[in-house]
Design a protein around this motif. Sequence first.
Motif, PDB file in Angstrom:
ATOM      1  N   GLU A   1       0.829  -1.213   0.000  1.00  0.00           N
ATOM      2  CA  GLU A   1       0.000   0.000   0.000  1.00  0.00           C
ATOM      3  C   GLU A   1       0.861   1.260   0.000  1.00  0.00           C
ATOM      4  O   GLU A   1       0.572   2.217  -0.700  1.00  0.00           O
ATOM      5  N   GLU A   2       1.919   1.262   0.807  1.00  0.00           N
ATOM      6  CA  GLU A   2       2.807   2.424   0.844  1.00  0.00           C
ATOM      7  C   GLU A   2       3.509   2.631  -0.492  1.00  0.00           C
ATOM      8  O   GLU A   2       3.657   3.759  -0.958  1.00  0.00           O
ATOM      9  N   LEU A   3       3.932   1.551  -1.113  1.00  0.00           N
ATOM     10  CA  LEU A   3       4.647   1.644  -2.383  1.00  0.00           C
ATOM     11  C   LEU A   3       3.764   2.255  -3.471  1.00  0.00           C
ATOM     12  O   LEU A   3       4.260   2.981  -4.335  1.00  0.00           O
ATOM     13  N   LYS A   4       2.465   2.016  -3.419  1.00  0.00           N
ATOM     14  CA  LYS A   4       1.524   2.555  -4.419  1.00  0.00           C
ATOM     15  C   LYS A   4       1.557   4.079  -4.477  1.00  0.00           C
ATOM     16  O   LYS A   4       1.241   4.668  -5.500  1.00  0.00           O
ATOM     17  N   ARG A   5       1.940   4.728  -3.382  1.00  0.00           N
ATOM     18  CA  ARG A   5       1.980   6.201  -3.337  1.00  0.00           C
ATOM     19  C   ARG A   5       3.047   6.791  -4.259  1.00  0.00           C
ATOM     20  O   ARG A   5       3.033   7.988  -4.544  1.00  0.00           O
ATOM     21  N   TYR A   6       3.978   5.966  -4.684  1.00  0.00           N
ATOM     22  CA  TYR A   6       5.112   6.450  -5.475  1.00  0.00           C
ATOM     23  C   TYR A   6       5.012   5.995  -6.925  1.00  0.00           C
ATOM     24  O   TYR A   6       5.984   5.607  -7.544  1.00  0.00           O
ATOM     25  N   ASP A   7       3.805   6.091  -7.486  1.00  0.00           N
ATOM     26  CA  ASP A   7       3.536   5.615  -8.842  1.00  0.00           C
ATOM     27  C   ASP A   7       3.530   6.721  -9.889  1.00  0.00           C
ATOM     28  O   ASP A   7       3.212   6.497 -11.047  1.00  0.00           O
TER      29      ASP A   7
END
Length: 135
Positions: free
Chosen positions: A38-44
């Motif tokens: 979920e956190e990684l999705k913020r850096y798309d």
Amino acid sequence: MATARVFVLFVVLSTTLAEEFKLKFKPSTKPVRLFTEEELKRYDGSEEGQPLYMAVKGVVFDVTKGKEFYGKGAAYNALVGKDSTRAVAKMSLDPEDLTSDTKGLTEQQLQSLESVFEDVNPTALYCVWILHTVA
């Protein structure tokens, strides 16, 4: 066409990360940061000013320097904000391949993944974080 994508992806990753390596390499014995999916999705790339992160084999790479390739609307934007291990192994941008799942990959695809990861990883040690997937 697939061979061209493999080459372009490899060149983009290598070029993007190699320049930073020369200036900022600092070996570390522990991850700098743990991410959930979920956190990684913020850096798309959907939020202007945010860095661009892409994971391969659970290792997160900062590909912000390659914004023209990975940024919003760019050719390889589908790979960022997630663990795209399968897509890298298959050199695919197919939505069903944008996952960390390596089940069913051929030996050639697994070798391709290892080759890309090994060639890129040493130049990116300064920006590696281990991806932590929450069940």
